[in-house]
Design a protein around this motif. Sequence first.
Motif, PDB file in Angstrom:
ATOM      1  N   GLY A   1      -1.672  19.852  -0.621  1.00 13.97           N
ATOM      2  CA  GLY A   1      -1.218  19.148   0.571  1.00 13.97           C
ATOM      3  C   GLY A   1      -0.240  19.993   1.357  1.00 13.97           C
ATOM      4  N   PRO A   2       0.327  19.430   2.400  1.00 13.72           N
ATOM      5  CA  PRO A   2       1.279  20.189   3.215  1.00 13.72           C
ATOM      6  C   PRO A   2       2.560  20.465   2.430  1.00 13.72           C
ATOM      7  N   PRO A   3       3.178  21.620   2.647  1.00 12.90           N
ATOM      8  CA  PRO A   3       4.424  21.937   1.939  1.00 12.90           C
ATOM      9  C   PRO A   3       5.606  21.167   2.510  1.00 12.90           C
TER      10      PRO A   3
ATOM     11  N   ALA B   1       0.867  -1.171   0.000  1.00  8.66           N
ATOM     12  CA  ALA B   1       0.000   0.000   0.000  1.00  8.66           C
ATOM     13  C   ALA B   1       0.905   1.223   0.000  1.00  8.66           C
ATOM     14  N   SER B   2       0.903   1.954  -1.086  1.00 13.11           N
ATOM     15  CA  SER B   2       1.865   3.043  -1.223  1.00 13.11           C
ATOM     16  C   SER B   2       1.297   4.179  -2.050  1.00 13.11           C
ATOM     17  N   PRO B   3       1.653   5.433  -1.700  1.00 10.89           N
ATOM     18  CA  PRO B   3       1.229   6.562  -2.532  1.00 10.89           C
ATOM     19  C   PRO B   3       1.724   6.453  -3.968  1.00 10.89           C
ATOM     20  N   PHE B   4       2.781   5.673  -4.207  1.00  3.59           N
ATOM     21  CA  PHE B   4       3.259   5.511  -5.574  1.00  3.59           C
ATOM     22  C   PHE B   4       2.247   4.767  -6.431  1.00  3.59           C
ATOM     23  N   HIS B   5       1.257   4.145  -5.800  1.00  5.20           N
ATOM     24  CA  HIS B   5       0.213   3.464  -6.548  1.00  5.20           C
ATOM     25  C   HIS B   5      -0.913   4.428  -6.914  1.00  5.20           C
TER      26      HIS B   5
ATOM     27  N   SER C   1       0.815  12.837   0.060  1.00  6.36           N
ATOM     28  CA  SER C   1       1.955  13.698  -0.235  1.00  6.36           C
ATOM     29  C   SER C   1       3.260  13.017   0.154  1.00  6.36           C
ATOM     30  N   LEU C   2       4.246  13.147  -0.702  1.00  2.00           N
ATOM     31  CA  LEU C   2       5.578  12.638  -0.396  1.00  2.00           C
ATOM     32  C   LEU C   2       6.495  13.758   0.094  1.00  2.00           C
ATOM     33  N   GLN C   3       5.933  14.951   0.351  1.00  2.00           N
ATOM     34  CA  GLN C   3       6.697  16.020   0.956  1.00  2.00           C
ATOM     35  C   GLN C   3       7.062  15.578   2.380  1.00  2.00           C
ATOM     36  N   PRO C   4       8.152  15.942   2.968  1.00  2.00           N
ATOM     37  CA  PRO C   4       9.010  17.047   2.579  1.00  2.00           C
ATOM     38  C   PRO C   4      10.124  16.684   1.603  1.00  2.00           C
ATOM     39  N   PHE C   5      10.429  15.396   1.415  1.00  2.00           N
ATOM     40  CA  PHE C   5      11.577  15.068   0.575  1.00  2.00           C
ATOM     41  C   PHE C   5      11.191  14.586  -0.810  1.00  2.00           C
TER      42      PHE C   5
END
Length: 166
Positions: free
Chosen positions: A112-114, A25-29, A64-68
């Motif tokens: 999303g969050p910065p 389960a990943s945001p990359f999906h 979101s994958l922020q911050p990196f």
Amino acid sequence: MTRAPQRLPSQFLGLALPLLLAACASPFHGYGVQPGTAREAVLARMGQPTRSVRLASGERLQYSLQPFGQYAWMVDLDPSGRVIRSRQVLNANDFDRIQPGWTRDDVEREFGPPAMVDRVASWNGPIMTYRWNDGSDMFYFVYLDGQNVVRRAHPGMEFHNAPDRD
């Protein structure tokens, strides 16, 4: 002489199993989530969202994958919990929608969050920074005034290990 196969230490297996499950389960999906998909299927595919935001038309799941990282997926659901649309929003076309007069809440609802929020001496308010990629590693800066209203926004390059300039 034949050697017996070595076993992995149980500590390794204890660490590896959660990592393997998390990879499922990943945001990359986020790519290819089809309209009509049930909320539960989105959660099974992408995991828990970074944040959930109420919309007039339903709900937005933010991944979101922020911050990196350089990506953020917004999955919009109708009132019955079915996907209306899913899209990756950290890109030039979406950033171009940010206008003076938007609020910080508007920006965070859409992106999303910065990655970070900074202050500098030459600006009287916070500066929201998003990481993204446009063929190069980029930042997108959103300048807010003291009341958290957008006054200007623009892209900039993110330099890694830039050489010293003597």
